[in-house]
Design a protein around this motif. Structure first.
Motif, short mmCIF file in Angstrom:
data_model
loop_
_atom_site.label_atom_id
_atom_site.label_comp_id
_atom_site.label_asym_id
_atom_site.label_seq_id
_atom_site.Cartn_x
_atom_site.Cartn_y
_atom_site.Cartn_z
N ASN A 27 0.73 -1.32 -0.10
CA ASN A 27 -0.15 0.05 0.14
C ASN A 27 0.93 1.42 -0.05
O ASN A 27 0.72 2.22 -0.66
CB ASN A 27 -0.99 -0.18 1.27
N ILE A 28 1.97 1.19 0.65
CA ILE A 28 2.86 2.47 0.65
C ILE A 28 3.39 2.48 -0.89
O ILE A 28 3.63 3.63 -1.23
CB ILE A 28 4.06 2.02 1.81
N ALA B 109 -7.72 -3.74 10.15
CA ALA B 109 -8.27 -2.66 9.36
C ALA B 109 -7.48 -1.72 8.92
O ALA B 109 -7.45 -1.22 7.87
CB ALA B 109 -9.65 -2.37 9.85
N ARG B 110 -7.01 -1.15 10.12
CA ARG B 110 -6.01 0.24 10.15
C ARG B 110 -5.07 -0.09 9.28
O ARG B 110 -4.54 0.61 8.14
CB ARG B 110 -5.79 0.51 11.52
N LEU B 111 -4.06 -1.23 9.59
CA LEU B 111 -2.93 -1.41 8.73
C LEU B 111 -3.28 -1.73 7.47
O LEU B 111 -2.12 -1.66 6.59
CB LEU B 111 -2.36 -2.74 9.74
N THR C 289 10.19 1.44 3.17
CA THR C 289 8.91 0.78 3.29
C THR C 289 8.83 -0.46 4.32
O THR C 289 8.18 -0.33 5.45
CB THR C 289 8.38 0.44 1.97
N LEU C 290 9.89 -1.27 4.06
CA LEU C 290 10.04 -2.49 4.90
C LEU C 290 10.27 -1.99 6.44
O LEU C 290 9.61 -2.53 7.46
CB LEU C 290 11.14 -3.28 4.55
N ARG C 291 11.13 -0.90 6.45
CA ARG C 291 11.35 -0.31 8.04
C ARG C 291 10.10 0.07 8.70
O ARG C 291 9.78 -0.37 9.69
CB ARG C 291 12.39 1.13 7.74
N ALA D 135 -1.44 3.91 5.08
CA ALA D 135 -0.26 3.98 4.20
C ALA D 135 0.05 5.39 3.85
O ALA D 135 1.33 5.52 3.88
CB ALA D 135 -0.76 3.09 3.02
N GLU D 136 -0.69 6.00 3.62
CA GLU D 136 -0.23 7.38 3.44
C GLU D 136 0.23 8.28 4.46
O GLU D 136 1.41 8.75 4.40
CB GLU D 136 -1.64 8.26 2.91
#
Ligand code: DON
Length: 560
Positions: free
Chosen positions: A286-287, A331-333, A308-310, A339-340
């Motif tokens: 998503n990121i 749901a949030r993750l 992103t992985l960090r 992601a934004e």
């Protein structure tokens, strides 16, 4: 009211277990990729006899337990991602090990609160309650066409009559000789006269054959109750372990809804908690979906993926654990808003120190577990990642049962400060509790798009998730999917802590690595390459299936 609830529940199940319409896939040939040729052949034998992919998965897992005993087995557990062709049902079978009921939060800490070296890694105290035997029995009962004994017959034969020691067994046993020699039952089972047998010598495991036979004939209760269970508990307790009969009798596999999300036209179906795989992949992708990777230089791409992985591994540490024990904000993750927010702190030019996200331990790495992917001609699919954790698990064979116990208790956080053998940061969500499943990175995954379906997974401890991520990015970027290229592509990794990019040696251009250093990354070349990916690609237009085994380790890939 109750009726309403039922309807809502039914809708929920429908939502979870029904793939997008395009997922129905005609397949003209079967394919298997596993870490060992004998396992792949056993799976093929079952399919040729008229069994389905689920029966073949039992055969493959059973044979791996015999011929690759250092990576998985009856004393371990894992996750099976299933796709049933008949109705498109997709589900994750959770056969993960569970902490014994006598386990305590601080059981691996000394009086100062420091982790006791090796306590969660060696001997029966390191072993969680195995899940694989229950997983195999469940697969046969709910999804297979054959009785368990038929699917397990190759495993029983190879344990009874022996299999020829191969170069890999030789190397693995040699590197763990001291561990095996220190446990008499392990030495008896895996060594001959206390030494590693030469390549080509037949290794027989008659006690394991007898236990496999009990499981094959009686199903789950042949392992979790009766003489096998009694013998295991007695042996474990005699050497300082804490298992009870109740631990075994109460073990249950769980069917869980996989994590499902989209990335640039790909539908990804992956492992749900207690694996961190699906959620970490979803957050990462998503990121990454916010950037046009194809337009960026290799350095920029690696920088972005590492950043992103960090962040995703940071959340792995902060929030993830056994969903039966902790509330994970899934749901949030999974949301694009989140992601934004996480992407907002990424600097395109400079590495963000992990310490700015939070504080920091350091690390060791391991590389063993097993994965296989199977599709049958009806289009049933299994992607399974199975483990006893590190090589030869706890090194402890439970009495005369031939069952080598896992050391999966180390996948828990011994304390909130302690890191585990993969250097993964400790967390509250993953502390030890009686009956709890340790958080895992194992990520059997399906990736589906207009072109076809990729089924994949790999061992590799904490690096499993980044390996699967790189393969998904590779699939998205390749005009013509090539499963062999996907499993062999160069690998790099970041896991928040330790704060560094790990890269496979000899595969990345020195200039790119220098540029990453200039951006503020610590670039760590690992000693060797890592992973052992086993993937199958099903081409939608032709219905043809292709299999590929990671060239880093010789496995068995077959499409016929
Ligand atoms: O479940 C996990 O995440 C680990 N026990 C997997 C272990 C593994 O892949 C071994 N290879 N390093």
């Amino acid at each position: 009211m109750i009726k309403m609830q039922r309807v809502a529940y039914a809708l929920l199940l429908f939502f979870f277990f029904t793939p997008f319409a395009g997922a129905q896939q005609a397949v003209s040939n079967a394919a298997i990729a596993s870490a060992h040729p004998l396992a792949t052949l056993a799976g093929r034998e079952i399919l040729d006899q008229g069994g389905n992919a689920f029966d073949a998965a039992i055969a493959v897992a059973g044979v791996l337990a015999v011929v690759e005993p250092y990576n998985s087995g009856l004393g371990g557990g894992g996750f099976f991602l299933l796709h049933r062709a008949r109705d498109g049902r997709q589900v994750m079978l959770d056969a993960r090990e569970k902490a014994p009921l006598a386990a305590r939060t601080n059981m691996y800490l000394d009086h100062k609160g420091e982790p006791i070296p090796q306590a969660s890694l060696v001997g029966p105290l390191a072993a969680a309650i195995p899940g694989l035997p229950a997983g195999l029995a469940h697969l046969a009962k709910r999804y297979g066409r054959f009785p368990l004994w038929q699917s397990l017959s190759a495993a029983i034969r190879l344990a009874e009559d022996g299999f020829p020691i191969d170069a890999r067994y030789h190397a693995m046993a040699e590197s763990h000789l001291a561990l095996l020699q220190s446990h008499p039952e392990a030495a008896e089972q895996f060594l001959i006269e206390r030494m590693v047998p030469k390549v080509g010598v037949l290794l027989k495991q008659p006690q394991l054959a007898a236990t496999l036979r009990m499981l094959a004939q009686q199903g789950s209760k042949g392992f979790y109750r009766g003489p096998v269970a009694h013998a295991m508990v007695a042996a474990v307790r005699k050497q300082g372990g804490i298992w009870t009969q109740a631990d075994l009798a109460h073990y249950q596999v769980k069917e869980r809804a996989p994590i499902v999300f989209d990335y640039r036209g790909l539908r990804i179906v992956s492992a749900a908690p207690p694996s961190a795989g699906g959620l970490t992949l979803a957050e990462s992708l998503n990121i990454l979906a916010r950037y046009d990777l194809a337009q960026l230089s290799q350095t920029q791409q690696m920088h972005l993926v590492a950043e992103t992985l960090r962040r995703a591994y940071h959340d792995r540490a902060r929030y993830m654990g056994d969903p039966d024990f902790v509330r994970i904000p899934s749901a949030r993750l999974l949301s694009h808003e989140y992601a934004e927010q996480r992407a907002a702190s990424i600097d395109l030019h400079n590495a963000t120190p992990s310490a700015n996200l939070r504080t920091a331990p350091s690390v060791k790495q391991g590389d063993h577990t097993t994965h296989f992917s199977i599709v049958d001609r009806a289009g049933n699919r299994v992607a399974a990642t199975l483990s006893i954790n590190t090589l030869f698990g706890s090194g402890f064979v439970a009495g005369k049962t031939g069952v080598l116990l896992n050391n999966e208790m180390d996948d828990f956080a011994a304390s909130e400060q302690a890191q585990n053998v993969y250097g993964l940061a400790g967390s509250r969500a993953n502390r030890i509790a009686p009956g709890k499943r340790p958080l895992s990175s194992m990520s059997p995954t399906f990736v589906e798009d207009k072109r076809g379906v990729l089924m994949l997974g790999t061992p590799g401890g904490s690096r499993i998730i980044s390996m699967v991520l790189l393969a998904i990015l590779g699939l998205e970027a390749s005009p013509v999917p090539d499963v062999a290229a996907l499993v062999s592509a160069p690998r790099f990794h970041h896991q928040y802590l330790p704060d560094r990019i790990e890269v496979e040696p000899g595969v990345f251009n020195a200039e790119v690595l220098d540029e990453l250093t200039l951006k503020g990354h610590v670039v760590h070349l690992t000693q060797g390459k890592w992973g052992n990916m086993q993937a199958v690609w099903i081409d939608r237009a032709s219905g043809r299936a292709f299999a590929a085994s990671d060239p880093r380790v010789a496995g068995g890939a077959l499409a016929w």
